[in-house]
Design a protein around this motif. Sequence first.
Motif, PDB file in Angstrom:
ATOM      1  N   SER A 240     -13.130  -8.187  -6.795  1.00  0.00           N
ATOM      2  CA  SER A 240     -13.549  -6.813  -6.530  1.00  0.00           C
ATOM      3  C   SER A 240     -13.193  -5.899  -7.700  1.00  0.00           C
ATOM      4  N   SER A 241     -12.029  -6.110  -8.312  1.00  0.00           N
ATOM      5  CA  SER A 241     -11.622  -5.295  -9.454  1.00  0.00           C
ATOM      6  C   SER A 241     -12.514  -5.533 -10.663  1.00  0.00           C
ATOM      7  N   GLU A 242     -12.987  -6.766 -10.821  1.00  0.00           N
ATOM      8  CA  GLU A 242     -13.891  -7.069 -11.932  1.00  0.00           C
ATOM      9  C   GLU A 242     -15.270  -6.460 -11.726  1.00  0.00           C
ATOM     10  N   ASN A 243     -15.687  -6.343 -10.472  1.00  0.00           N
ATOM     11  CA  ASN A 243     -17.038  -5.849 -10.169  1.00  0.00           C
ATOM     12  C   ASN A 243     -17.110  -4.341  -9.978  1.00  0.00           C
ATOM     13  N   SER A 244     -15.965  -3.680  -9.827  1.00  0.00           N
ATOM     14  CA  SER A 244     -15.957  -2.235  -9.588  1.00  0.00           C
ATOM     15  C   SER A 244     -15.275  -1.520 -10.741  1.00  0.00           C
ATOM     16  N   LEU A 245     -15.842  -0.408 -11.141  1.00  0.00           N
ATOM     17  CA  LEU A 245     -15.244   0.396 -12.201  1.00  0.00           C
ATOM     18  C   LEU A 245     -14.099   1.253 -11.690  1.00  0.00           C
ATOM     19  N   ILE A 246     -14.021   1.427 -10.359  1.00  0.00           N
ATOM     20  CA  ILE A 246     -13.025   2.339  -9.788  1.00  0.00           C
ATOM     21  C   ILE A 246     -12.162   1.615  -8.773  1.00  0.00           C
ATOM     22  N   CYS A 247     -10.867   1.888  -8.840  1.00  0.00           N
ATOM     23  CA  CYS A 247      -9.899   1.377  -7.870  1.00  0.00           C
ATOM     24  C   CYS A 247      -9.258   2.565  -7.169  1.00  0.00           C
ATOM     25  N   LEU A 248      -9.108   2.464  -5.869  1.00  0.00           N
ATOM     26  CA  LEU A 248      -8.417   3.497  -5.098  1.00  0.00           C
ATOM     27  C   LEU A 248      -6.930   3.160  -5.073  1.00  0.00           C
ATOM     28  N   ALA A 249      -6.090   4.074  -5.563  1.00  0.00           N
ATOM     29  CA  ALA A 249      -4.637   3.910  -5.532  1.00  0.00           C
ATOM     30  C   ALA A 249      -4.067   4.900  -4.528  1.00  0.00           C
ATOM     31  N   THR A 250      -3.264   4.407  -3.594  1.00  0.00           N
ATOM     32  CA  THR A 250      -2.712   5.286  -2.572  1.00  0.00           C
ATOM     33  C   THR A 250      -1.312   4.809  -2.193  1.00  0.00           C
ATOM     34  N   GLN A 251      -0.584   5.660  -1.477  1.00  0.00           N
ATOM     35  CA  GLN A 251       0.805   5.335  -1.144  1.00  0.00           C
ATOM     36  C   GLN A 251       1.142   5.872   0.239  1.00  0.00           C
ATOM     37  N   SER A 252       2.148   5.232   0.870  1.00  0.00           N
ATOM     38  CA  SER A 252       2.462   5.630   2.243  1.00  0.00           C
ATOM     39  C   SER A 252       3.865   5.191   2.643  1.00  0.00           C
ATOM     40  N   SER A 253       4.468   5.995   3.494  1.00  0.00           N
ATOM     41  CA  SER A 253       5.641   5.561   4.252  1.00  0.00           C
ATOM     42  C   SER A 253       5.127   4.838   5.493  1.00  0.00           C
ATOM     43  N   VAL A 254       6.024   4.273   6.293  1.00  0.00           N
ATOM     44  CA  VAL A 254       5.575   3.523   7.473  1.00  0.00           C
ATOM     45  C   VAL A 254       4.901   4.432   8.495  1.00  0.00           C
TER      46      VAL A 254
ATOM     47  N   PHE B 297       6.558   2.202   1.128  1.00  0.00           N
ATOM     48  CA  PHE B 297       7.988   2.483   1.061  1.00  0.00           C
ATOM     49  C   PHE B 297       8.674   1.926   2.296  1.00  0.00           C
ATOM     50  N   SER B 298       9.732   1.154   2.078  1.00  0.00           N
ATOM     51  CA  SER B 298      10.514   0.596   3.181  1.00  0.00           C
ATOM     52  C   SER B 298      11.966   1.003   2.982  1.00  0.00           C
ATOM     53  N   ALA B 299      12.463   1.877   3.855  1.00  0.00           N
ATOM     54  CA  ALA B 299      13.825   2.389   3.701  1.00  0.00           C
ATOM     55  C   ALA B 299      14.880   1.381   4.141  1.00  0.00           C
ATOM     56  N   SER B 300      14.505   0.461   5.028  1.00  0.00           N
ATOM     57  CA  SER B 300      15.499  -0.440   5.605  1.00  0.00           C
ATOM     58  C   SER B 300      14.844  -1.733   6.045  1.00  0.00           C
ATOM     59  N   ASN B 301      15.677  -2.677   6.502  1.00  0.00           N
ATOM     60  CA  ASN B 301      15.168  -3.923   7.051  1.00  0.00           C
ATOM     61  C   ASN B 301      14.293  -3.653   8.269  1.00  0.00           C
TER      62      ASN B 301
ATOM     63  N   LEU C  66       6.572  -2.994   8.672  1.00  0.00           N
ATOM     64  CA  LEU C  66       5.506  -3.256   7.700  1.00  0.00           C
ATOM     65  C   LEU C  66       4.953  -4.667   7.851  1.00  0.00           C
ATOM     66  N   GLN C  67       5.823  -5.627   8.082  1.00  0.00           N
ATOM     67  CA  GLN C  67       5.354  -6.997   8.271  1.00  0.00           C
ATOM     68  C   GLN C  67       4.375  -7.105   9.431  1.00  0.00           C
ATOM     69  N   TYR C  68       4.757  -6.538  10.576  1.00  0.00           N
ATOM     70  CA  TYR C  68       3.889  -6.596  11.750  1.00  0.00           C
ATOM     71  C   TYR C  68       2.591  -5.828  11.532  1.00  0.00           C
ATOM     72  N   PHE C  69       2.729  -4.614  10.991  1.00  0.00           N
ATOM     73  CA  PHE C  69       1.546  -3.757  10.936  1.00  0.00           C
ATOM     74  C   PHE C  69       0.564  -4.208   9.855  1.00  0.00           C
ATOM     75  N   ILE C  70       1.067  -4.680   8.725  1.00  0.00           N
ATOM     76  CA  ILE C  70       0.153  -5.199   7.704  1.00  0.00           C
ATOM     77  C   ILE C  70      -0.534  -6.463   8.210  1.00  0.00           C
ATOM     78  N   THR C  71       0.196  -7.309   8.926  1.00  0.00           N
ATOM     79  CA  THR C  71      -0.423  -8.495   9.537  1.00  0.00           C
ATOM     80  C   THR C  71      -1.521  -8.076  10.497  1.00  0.00           C
ATOM     81  N   TYR C  72      -1.210  -7.113  11.335  1.00  0.00           N
ATOM     82  CA  TYR C  72      -2.187  -6.580  12.299  1.00  0.00           C
ATOM     83  C   TYR C  72      -3.434  -6.065  11.590  1.00  0.00           C
ATOM     84  N   MET C  73      -3.262  -5.265  10.535  1.00  0.00           N
ATOM     85  CA  MET C  73      -4.417  -4.676   9.852  1.00  0.00           C
ATOM     86  C   MET C  73      -5.236  -5.731   9.107  1.00  0.00           C
TER      87      MET C  73
END
Length: 466
Positions: free
Chosen positions: A127-141, A163-167, A173-180
């Motif tokens: 996708s990065s090779e085929n697109s001239l633009i990448c969306l960069a974003t950031q988030s807390s949980v 950003f992960s402040a603690s275990n 993040l592990q659960y929610f990224i898996t879910y998404m």
Amino acid sequence: MSIQYDGNKHDISKCSSIKILLILLSVNIFWLLKVYPPSGQVTKECSVQGHTVPVSRPVVSPTKCPKNPEVDLSFVHPLIKLENLYNENKTTSLAFDDLDLSYGRWDNQHAYKIKDFAIVGDQYTESSENSLICLATQSSVERLNSLAQVSANWYGPISVALFSASNEEFLILQYFITYMRLCFPNIKANATFHILIPRDYEKLPKVVTLPFILKGKFDCRYPEKTLKALLKLRTVKTLQWRQRNTYPQNHMRNLARKGCQSKYVFLTDIDIIPSTNIVAQLNDFFKGERCTKNCAYVIPTFEIDVRAPFPRSKKSLLRLIRKGLARPFHEKVFIYNQYATNFTKWLSTNLNETDVTKISHSVTNFEFLYEPFYIAMDNVPAHDERFTGYGFTRNSQVYEMHIAGFEFYVLTPVFTCHWGLQRKQTRPAWREQQNNINRKKFDGFKSEIFARYRTQKSSKNKILIK
């Protein structure tokens, strides 16, 4: 026995106990079917470019999107221990399951440890090779559920700093990224995740088992509800740490931007939702764009009332504005934030335009505290990581771009949206406190910027004279 009533009152017939039980049984069966529909029941789908996506507005209709059968197997069962998250045939593993957080690169201040490319999207390289633009974003949980709607509109590479402040937050993040990744195909295909943890990470609480039952909480139709259920994993100690320590916004922005592999980077915050079909429009524009200077391309941002539908075009956005259901971003809370974009000019021109992206106008009235969301090549100055929390985190970087000689151009008809009409009285006091601290830092930052670019210009002049 029958009960007699005087006058015109009717007699009530005898009811046997069997009939009463049958009636009660029928009612119970009816409500059981309502609450727990049969597994074979067909639900309505919502699709964007062939993919099942959520309706991630604050109010979501439960009939809009289907459940993912793989997620049903993995998540809807009661979870007493962490390993019960895995589905029955063990084909799904937790996100970041093999990630070792005991090592990583440090930031310049040795305050945060960084794990680049903790998870790479299945098609991220292609996708990065085929697109001239990448969306960069950031988030807390707390805000990560917004990625579902971002990905529904952005069909291209996405670099996400987490950003992960603690275990405890890492487990969330592990659960929610898996879910998404299971629920939303575009996230699994195109989203790449990087993680930043504080130096105090190991000192904060760890989770051994889940203290509550999560049955029915993991549903592809409700990313916000799913995340809220997981956020209950955090203990008071973690929450107190978060209150004492400001969120490292500029660390996160730099991390997300450097994770992009495309020529241009569109740097946003996680709750900034791009307009539909924006990737194809921007790719067509940048294929023919020939910038002879340092250029940045501003994407206008608007606040949308939570009662309104997401605008599918510039025309539909204009209709919402006329009804009082949309307005320029931060117009009521801090007008200088976006004022130089000149929304009046953007809204009054090219109303009959097609989906072809072009430059509406250039920014000629640069304001001191201007902080647009923009697209540029990765030659822009980094975000100064001394600014943490709220205030002066983005506008300090845009100000340096202005001093360095960057030109800003406003694109049309593409735009971005933020849910909710913001008001000053709804903002917490701690935001203003953080803003005041960063304001004091800015005075020193501004002096450094002037000295740096004055020296660079002098050096260039000496070279030209020689």
